[in-house]
Design a protein around this motif. Structure first.
Motif, PDB file in Angstrom:
ATOM      1  N   LEU A  74     -14.670   6.051   0.110  1.00 21.79           N
ATOM      2  CA  LEU A  74     -14.633   7.203  -0.432  1.00 21.79           C
ATOM      3  C   LEU A  74     -14.044   7.400  -2.062  1.00 21.79           C
ATOM      4  O   LEU A  74     -13.076   7.883  -2.336  1.00 21.79           O
ATOM      5  CB  LEU A  74     -13.813   8.516   0.145  1.00 21.79           C
ATOM      6  N   GLY A  75     -14.639   6.696  -2.808  1.00 20.16           N
ATOM      7  CA  GLY A  75     -14.347   6.600  -4.181  1.00 20.16           C
ATOM      8  C   GLY A  75     -15.546   6.076  -4.992  1.00 20.16           C
ATOM      9  O   GLY A  75     -16.773   6.117  -4.548  1.00 20.16           O
ATOM     10  N   ARG A  76     -15.481   6.040  -6.504  1.00 14.23           N
ATOM     11  CA  ARG A  76     -16.266   5.749  -7.580  1.00 14.23           C
ATOM     12  C   ARG A  76     -16.850   4.473  -7.321  1.00 14.23           C
ATOM     13  O   ARG A  76     -15.939   3.242  -7.309  1.00 14.23           O
ATOM     14  CB  ARG A  76     -16.081   6.114  -8.569  1.00 14.23           C
ATOM     15  N   VAL A  77     -17.998   4.102  -7.165  1.00 11.40           N
ATOM     16  CA  VAL A  77     -18.663   2.760  -6.826  1.00 11.40           C
ATOM     17  C   VAL A  77     -19.032   2.405  -8.400  1.00 11.40           C
ATOM     18  O   VAL A  77     -19.911   3.067  -9.031  1.00 11.40           O
ATOM     19  CB  VAL A  77     -19.760   2.732  -6.046  1.00 11.40           C
ATOM     20  N   PRO A  78     -18.473   1.179  -8.824  1.00  5.29           N
ATOM     21  CA  PRO A  78     -18.847   0.537 -10.329  1.00  5.29           C
ATOM     22  C   PRO A  78     -20.518   0.453 -10.217  1.00  5.29           C
ATOM     23  O   PRO A  78     -20.928   0.190  -9.297  1.00  5.29           O
ATOM     24  CB  PRO A  78     -18.312  -0.591 -10.366  1.00  5.29           C
ATOM     25  N   GLU A  79     -20.907   0.629 -11.446  1.00  5.18           N
ATOM     26  CA  GLU A  79     -22.372   0.495 -11.656  1.00  5.18           C
ATOM     27  C   GLU A  79     -22.908  -0.896 -11.402  1.00  5.18           C
ATOM     28  O   GLU A  79     -23.858  -0.975 -11.011  1.00  5.18           O
ATOM     29  CB  GLU A  79     -22.752   0.925 -13.096  1.00  5.18           C
ATOM     30  N   ASP A  80     -22.217  -1.975 -11.515  1.00  6.86           N
ATOM     31  CA  ASP A  80     -22.420  -3.336 -11.399  1.00  6.86           C
ATOM     32  C   ASP A  80     -22.352  -3.828 -10.057  1.00  6.86           C
ATOM     33  O   ASP A  80     -22.352  -5.126  -9.819  1.00  6.86           O
ATOM     34  CB  ASP A  80     -21.732  -4.119 -12.480  1.00  6.86           C
ATOM     35  N   VAL A  81     -22.108  -3.080  -8.936  1.00 12.09           N
ATOM     36  CA  VAL A  81     -21.691  -3.370  -7.480  1.00 12.09           C
ATOM     37  C   VAL A  81     -23.309  -2.868  -6.752  1.00 12.09           C
ATOM     38  O   VAL A  81     -23.637  -1.826  -7.062  1.00 12.09           O
ATOM     39  CB  VAL A  81     -20.477  -2.620  -6.938  1.00 12.09           C
ATOM     40  N   ALA A  82     -23.624  -3.921  -5.789  1.00 10.13           N
ATOM     41  CA  ALA A  82     -24.681  -3.318  -5.002  1.00 10.13           C
ATOM     42  C   ALA A  82     -24.122  -3.675  -3.467  1.00 10.13           C
ATOM     43  O   ALA A  82     -23.516  -4.599  -3.343  1.00 10.13           O
ATOM     44  CB  ALA A  82     -25.901  -4.371  -5.418  1.00 10.13           C
ATOM     45  N   TYR A  83     -24.727  -2.771  -2.638  1.00  7.18           N
ATOM     46  CA  TYR A  83     -24.298  -2.819  -1.268  1.00  7.18           C
ATOM     47  C   TYR A  83     -25.594  -3.471  -0.469  1.00  7.18           C
ATOM     48  O   TYR A  83     -26.519  -2.922  -0.718  1.00  7.18           O
ATOM     49  CB  TYR A  83     -23.909  -1.599  -0.735  1.00  7.18           C
ATOM     50  N   ILE A  84     -25.373  -4.217   0.353  1.00  4.47           N
ATOM     51  CA  ILE A  84     -26.516  -4.690   1.391  1.00  4.47           C
ATOM     52  C   ILE A  84     -26.014  -4.119   2.688  1.00  4.47           C
ATOM     53  O   ILE A  84     -25.000  -4.364   3.231  1.00  4.47           O
ATOM     54  CB  ILE A  84     -26.667  -6.131   1.319  1.00  4.47           C
ATOM     55  N   LEU A  85     -27.027  -3.354   3.354  1.00  9.13           N
ATOM     56  CA  LEU A  85     -26.569  -2.583   4.614  1.00  9.13           C
ATOM     57  C   LEU A  85     -27.382  -3.211   5.682  1.00  9.13           C
ATOM     58  O   LEU A  85     -28.562  -3.604   5.463  1.00  9.13           O
ATOM     59  CB  LEU A  85     -26.901  -1.242   4.509  1.00  9.13           C
TER      60      LEU A  85
END
Length: 85
Positions: A74-85
């Motif tokens: 529940l926070g701001r995700v940096p633009e240079d971060v990617a999530y793999i689900l």
């Protein structure tokens, strides 16, 4: 209920997702959800653990009772971060 360890907090009040976002901004939360929307997004639930460290949440997940659970950041995700689900 999960026992709190260093860095890990527990709660048991049912809240809307908006209330959870307001109360736990910048933290990882483990939610025992009681309601989801048509897209399976959490609408209501109980925060059973929260921490700034996601590893604490994964440890809490190992000891959680069998129930419908969701992990959210529940926070701001940096633009240079990617999530793999």
């Amino acid at each position: 209920m999960i026992r709190a360890n260093k860095g890990l907090k527990t709660m048991s009040k049912t809240m809307t997702f908006e209330e959870i976002e307001q109360n736990y901004n910048g933290q990882w939360v483990l939610i025992a959800y009681t309601e989801t929307d048509e897209n399976l997004q959490v609408v209501k639930g109980k925060v059973i653990a929260h921490s700034v460290n996601k590893q604490d949440i994964y440890q809490a997940l190992e000891t959680a009772e069998e129930q419908a659970l969701a992990i959210e950041y529940l926070g701001r995700v940096p633009e240079d971060v990617a999530y793999i689900l």
